[in-house]
Motif scaffolding. Structure first.
Motif, PDB file in Angstrom:
ATOM      1  N   CYS A   1       5.808  37.076  71.538  1.00 19.78           N
ATOM      2  CA  CYS A   1       4.370  36.838  71.384  1.00 19.78           C
ATOM      3  C   CYS A   1       3.558  37.772  72.275  1.00 19.78           C
ATOM      4  O   CYS A   1       2.519  38.291  71.862  1.00 19.78           O
ATOM      5  CB  CYS A   1       4.047  35.383  71.709  1.00 19.78           C
ATOM      6  SG  CYS A   1       4.725  34.199  70.524  1.00 19.78           S
ATOM      7  N   VAL A   2       4.028  38.013  73.496  1.00 22.42           N
ATOM      8  CA  VAL A   2       3.323  38.939  74.380  1.00 22.42           C
ATOM      9  C   VAL A   2       3.393  40.349  73.811  1.00 22.42           C
ATOM     10  O   VAL A   2       2.415  41.107  73.843  1.00 22.42           O
ATOM     11  CB  VAL A   2       3.913  38.876  75.799  1.00 22.42           C
ATOM     12  CG1 VAL A   2       3.260  39.923  76.705  1.00 22.42           C
ATOM     13  CG2 VAL A   2       3.720  37.489  76.395  1.00 22.42           C
ATOM     14  N   TYR A   3       4.548  40.711  73.268  1.00 21.18           N
ATOM     15  CA  TYR A   3       4.724  42.049  72.706  1.00 21.18           C
ATOM     16  C   TYR A   3       3.864  42.245  71.463  1.00 21.18           C
ATOM     17  O   TYR A   3       3.249  43.302  71.272  1.00 21.18           O
ATOM     18  CB  TYR A   3       6.194  42.259  72.365  1.00 21.18           C
ATOM     19  CG  TYR A   3       6.512  43.589  71.738  1.00 21.18           C
ATOM     20  CD1 TYR A   3       6.640  44.736  72.509  1.00 21.18           C
ATOM     21  CD2 TYR A   3       6.693  43.706  70.361  1.00 21.18           C
ATOM     22  CE1 TYR A   3       6.939  45.968  71.931  1.00 21.18           C
ATOM     23  CE2 TYR A   3       6.998  44.922  69.775  1.00 21.18           C
ATOM     24  CZ  TYR A   3       7.112  46.048  70.569  1.00 21.18           C
ATOM     25  OH  TYR A   3       7.396  47.253  69.993  1.00 21.18           O
ATOM     26  N   GLY A   4       3.812  41.236  70.601  1.00 24.72           N
ATOM     27  CA  GLY A   4       3.073  41.376  69.350  1.00 24.72           C
ATOM     28  C   GLY A   4       1.583  41.163  69.471  1.00 24.72           C
ATOM     29  O   GLY A   4       0.845  41.512  68.550  1.00 24.72           O
ATOM     30  N   GLY A   5       1.105  40.579  70.569  1.00 27.64           N
ATOM     31  CA  GLY A   5      -0.324  40.397  70.753  1.00 27.64           C
ATOM     32  C   GLY A   5      -0.822  39.074  70.198  1.00 27.64           C
ATOM     33  O   GLY A   5      -0.039  38.206  69.770  1.00 27.64           O
ATOM     34  N   PRO A   6      -2.138  38.863  70.203  1.00 29.25           N
ATOM     35  CA  PRO A   6      -2.707  37.569  69.791  1.00 29.25           C
ATOM     36  C   PRO A   6      -2.346  37.165  68.364  1.00 29.25           C
ATOM     37  O   PRO A   6      -2.152  35.989  68.093  1.00 29.25           O
ATOM     38  CB  PRO A   6      -4.216  37.785  69.944  1.00 29.25           C
ATOM     39  CG  PRO A   6      -4.352  38.900  70.921  1.00 29.25           C
ATOM     40  CD  PRO A   6      -3.175  39.796  70.688  1.00 29.25           C
ATOM     41  N   SER A   7      -2.250  38.118  67.457  1.00 27.25           N
ATOM     42  CA  SER A   7      -1.959  37.769  66.068  1.00 27.25           C
ATOM     43  C   SER A   7      -0.583  37.144  65.931  1.00 27.25           C
ATOM     44  O   SER A   7      -0.418  36.081  65.313  1.00 27.25           O
ATOM     45  CB  SER A   7      -2.072  39.010  65.184  1.00 27.25           C
ATOM     46  OG  SER A   7      -1.716  38.710  63.855  1.00 27.25           O
TER      47      SER A   7
END
Length: 964
Positions: free
Chosen positions: A466-472
């Motif tokens: 989730c941190v790697y992929g960002g808010p989306s």
């Protein structure tokens, strides 16, 4: 010389004298006939003549022919420079024909006697190509050795090197069936000597003989890898100890192993067409290394293959899927035993290299992850289908656990060490996480598995993703977890995941809420069961009081984020699936309403919430949890503003009077339906009802008109038990109690906010709102200003309306309860004047017509008469002495009851029910009426005292209650 030129076939016959002259010319480079120096072309043809007629001279001739090819290549490179790096020429003028002659002579020798000529010519051609590749590697137009395809295109465009390549391919074809080792060994020896500039030759040869070349290249690379490892180890021991790189950050291109880069380039070039052969050879080398090793390079095969895969993502992708499938527990145990002899530093390096490879794995990342977690999980956990489904040995499990921990640590470093707020460079991309980004739902489902150790790994990996992929991506993960979580323990995982991400992913909670609401209303739409579970989980988290969420409790933050979506969530209250509507009511009851909610939207939400309340009351009964959620929602809506509270009360009363809800409170089929709140039209409306709406219809019993009472067209016959069975008496009374309690609860919002006095049961404003809704529903044609009481004779003009109102009260037991509730908030009962007049006139007429019977023979009129006077007494419309008259009704005759009701009519006519007769009592905090201002009250008690005197034997003990 002239006879030899242009002839490349077998000698037509040459004398010894001529042969001797040719030898002298070849050695001296001079033409003995004319005395001038031979040209390159003439010198080469002289050598070809000797090669065909004097076999012992082949060594010298072949050595001289090297210069011919070198001259050709030199001119080819010069012409490329002159043309500015554009498309090069096909050959150098003047040497094209002689190179063709050389190729033709050597090809003829190989065809005629392959056993004698093929090894010699193949070694010569391959060595010459290696020398030319190395010699001209630094020239300007020649591409870098790493650009294998460009290098191959350049050299194959040169006629000289292409001729050498064709000669070597011919030799290899001639020897491939009998003794291929000689040609292949020469190829690999030259490759080692001139690598990496010679790799284009090996790559091209490998395209023609893939199986032979691939296996030989891998074998040569493994030998070279072992040799450099041995030399490195010896040098490290001499220097006092090994110098090992960081095991978590291995260098993909080890400078100590030069040959492995050539192996990578060759196999990478062949992978486009021969990936299956490469995959087969790599797997074969891996499995052979686990068995009994006959060769000294066997133990180094696994490190070699790991290093090879680290340097070539194409090779890693080609072999990773089948390698994972082949790693069964027995194979894993063999691998562990094979690597057990490595030292600690070597083991750390090998584990770090394996972790690096996993991070660079794109296709098949989910399968790799499932394999690792299955092999590292406890033996008691039943893993999913796959090679690691069987219980792995303890040693293998411990190794896989360490590998999983190192993988998570490496991913954490890669994720959190990227520069924030800037586009991520390609070098910092993590293919493993990129591939898992499209499998969020599967990862979330695995994360919710409640096996402790495996759950922690999945939870940590999901957070890093989730941190790697960002808010989306973080919003999608939270949305999927909320859809899948089916217990409080699993819901706690959602809160814990958000707590770990709140400080790293900006605006995660609003994005997750938007994603959840979008899934509820737009595609891909959730099934009703999942939608209900999502809403229930959101409601559960909205009341969460844990510390997750970056310091502040998660519940209030989620509730504030949900408040921006009250309108789309409110539409779910009318969802046909009971689970969805119930969960929506529970969620909205826990969400604060936004200040931006306009009156129109608020009214729509009130209507939806009221409709859900009555649906829940009919489906679940008065004690259901869904009904409690609906009550909380309506109570919350009533606290928005005084106007919202009045809207809620009005809507509750209107909906309670609706024919579809009348049966819930023990009502009959003739319940009122206000024109302001019409019943929804249905396709099967009765024809009789339609006829009556246009005119008068007469029911002739036994005639054809009776067919209208048999059923409804389109719906069939009426059920045997009537139009529909309502709840039993006890349940109906409970429903009435629940509705009245909800009215009191919602009406409490209209208490003055600054008042320090105790709020009455129902504030006057709330009671007034209920009173106006009652009048609007039962007598919509009457205005609010019609409060005065006319004389008793005036009742004859309103007989139809009075009978209709009385019938409503008789068929709807709820109405008397609502009227009694209105009386608790004086002076609100004044606004029900028209209803009180109708009831009083109708009941008086009934007792007039029933004077010869007894009051107990008419149970409902007796009950209504007593309740009517009790309500008027509670609403302070009657003085205490006259208000207590209802206590005598069951002991009197119908005529006496009528006389008392007429006395009440006279009093109310002379002292009209006007709100201005009430004054606020600050000590009590409510409105009171001072009856002393109404003048002489004794004249209205004359009938009452007369009745008491007449029945003094039975009522004498009650006489004191009716004195002023």
């Amino acid at each position: 010389m002239a006879a030899a030129e242009g002839s490349v076939g077998p000698p037509a016959g040459i004398s010894s004298q001529e042969l001797l002259q040719e030898m002298k010319a070849f050695i001296s480079g001079m033409d003995p006939s004319h005395g001038h120096k031979l040209t390159v072309k003439e010198h080469a043809r002289c050598g070809l003549l000797l090669l065909r007629n004097l076999p012992p001279a082949r060594g010298a001739v072949l050595e001289h022919l090297r210069g011919v090819f070198d001259e050709y290549v030199s001119g080819y490179i010069l012409e490329l420079n002159r043309e500015g790096g554009g498309a090069g020429p096909l050959g150098r003028p003047g040497l094209d024909d002689v190179t063709q002659e050389i190729q033709g002579v050597l090809s003829e020798f190989v065809r005629s006697n392959p056993a004698a000529w093929a090894p010699l010519v193949s070694a010569w051609s391959i060595e010459l190509m290696g020398q030319l590749s190395s010699k001209y590697s630094g020239r300007h137009p020649v591409p870098h050795a790493g650009s294998l395809n460009e290098l191959l295109q350049l050299w194959m465009s040169c006629k000289a090197t292409r001729a050498l390549m064709e000669i070597y391919v011919q030799c290899l074809s001639a020897m491939i069936g009998s003794c291929p080792d000689a040609c292949v060994d020469a190829l690999l020896d030259t490759s080692v000597q001139h690598s990496p500039h010679f790799d284009w030759v090996v790559a091209h040869i490998g395209s023609s003989f893939p199986n032979t070349i691939i296996s030989r290249v891998l074998s040569c690379g493994l030998k070279d890898f072992c040799m450099h490892e041995a030399s490195s180890s010896s040098s490290s021991s001499c220097s006092g100890g090994p110098s090992m790189p960081d095991p978590l950050f291995p260098s993909p291109a080890d400078k100590r192993v030069p040959k492995i880069a050539s192996v990578v380039g060759i196999l990478g070039h062949l992978a486009t067409r021969h990936s299956a052969s490469i995959r087969q050879e790599l797997l074969l080398m891996f499995h052979q290394s686990l068995g009994p090793c006959r060769e000294p390079q066997g133990p180094a095969a696994v490190p070699f293959l790991l290093q090879l895969a680290a340097m070539s993502p194409a090779l890693l992708g080609a072999v990773s899927a089948e390698l994972i499938d082949s790693l069964t527990p027995p194979v894993l145990e063999q691998l562990r035993q094979r690597l057990a002899g490595l030292g600690r530093d070597e083991g750390d390096n090998l584990a770090g290299l394996a972790v690096h490879l996993i991070c660079q794995t794109g296709p098949g990342a989910e399968r790799t992850l499932r394999f690792l977690l299955g092999a590292a999980g406890p033996a008691s956990v039943i893993a999913g289908p796959g090679p690691a489904s069987a219980a792995a040995p303890d040693g293998v499990r411990r190794c896989c656990q360490r590998l999983v921990q190192l993988l998570l640590l490496q991913l954490q470093r890669l994720v959190y060490e990227r520069p924030a707020g800037q586009p991520q460079p390609q070098a910092r991309a993590v293919p493993f996480l990129d591939a898992l980004g499209g499998r969020v739902r599967e990862l979330c489902a695995e994360t919710l598995r409640l096996e402790r150790e495996r759950q922690l790994w999945q939870h940590q990996l999901l957070g890093l993703l989730c941190v790697y992929g960002g808010p989306s991506l973080g919003a999608e993960a939270l949305c999927q977890l909320l859809v899948l979580a089916g217990s409080p323990e699993e819901l706690g995982l959602v809160a814990r995941l958000y707590g770990g991400l709140a400080g790293s992913v900006p605006r995660l909670l609003p994005a997750a809420v938007c994603r959840c609401v979008a899934r509820l209303h737009s595609g891909p739409e959730l099934p009703p069961g999942q939608a209900g579970r999502l809403l229930a989980n959101l409601a559960g988290l909205a009341g969460w009081e844990g510390p997750e969420g970056g310091g502040a409790p998660l519940g209030p933050r989620l509730a504030r984020a949900l408040s921006a979506h009250v309108r789309p969530l409110g539409r779910l209250l009318a969802h046909p699936h009971s689970g969805v509507s119930r969960s929506a009511a529970r969620l909205l009851a826990a969400v604060p309403l936004p200040p931006s909610l306009g009156p129109a939207h608020l009214a729509g939400l009130v209507r939806a919430a009221t409709g859900h309340f009555f649906l829940a009351l009919g489906r679940q009964g008065p004690s259901s949890s869904a009904l409690a959620d609906s009550c909380r929602l309506l109570a919350r809506l009533s606290t928005v503003s005084p106007g919202a509270a009045r809207c809620v009360l009005r809507q509750l009363v209107r909906s309670a009077l609706h024919p579809g809800n009348a049966r819930l409170f023990g009502g009959g089929p003739s319940a009122p339906c206000s024109p302001a709140a019409p019943a929804p039209a249905t396709p099967g409306d009765s024809l009789l009802h339609v006829n009556r709406s246009h005119g008068t219809a007469v029911n002739f019993a036994g005639s054809v008109w009776a067919v209208f009472h048999a059923g409804v067209i389109g719906r069939g016959l009426k059920p045997a038990g009537g139009s529909g069975r309502g709840p039993g008496p006890e349940e109906a009374d409970a429903n009435v109690y629940r509705l009245l309690g909800l009215v009191v609860r919602c009406g409490a919002a209209l208490c003055p906010p600054a008042s320090t006095l105790p709020c009455p049961t129902l504030p006057p404003e709330a009671a007034k709102a209920v009173a106006l809704a009652l009048v609007e529903g039962l007598c919509p044609e009457v205005t609010d200003s019609d409060l005065d009481w006319p004389p008793a004779e005036h009742a004859r003009h309103t007989v139809e309306r009075d009978l209709r109102v009385c019938r409503y009260f008789q068929e709807q037991p709820l109405l008397l309860g609502l009227l009694r509730l209105v009386s608790l908030g004086p002076p609100a009962l004044c606004y029900c004047s028209v209803l009180l007049r109708a009831l009083l006139a109708t009941l008086a007429a009934h007792w007039e017509a029933s004077r010869h019977g007894h009051t107990t023979a008419s149970p409902w009129p007796l009950h209504a008469s007593r309740q009517l006077l009790a309500c008027m007494a509670e609403g302070q419309l009657l003085p205490p002495a006259l208000a207590n008259a209802h206590e005598l009704f069951h002991l009197l005759t119908p005529f006496e009851v009528r006389l008392l009701l007429l006395s009440v009519w006279d009093y109310v006519r002379d002292n009209g029910p006007q709100p201005h007769r009430f004054s606020f009592d600050p000590e009590r905090g409510s409105f009171r009426r001072d009856f002393s201002r109404d003048g002489e009250l004794g004249k209205y008690l004359g009938v009452l005292h007369s009745v008491l005197h007449k029945n003094i034997d039975r009522l004498g003990h009650l006489y004191g209650r009716f004195q002023l």
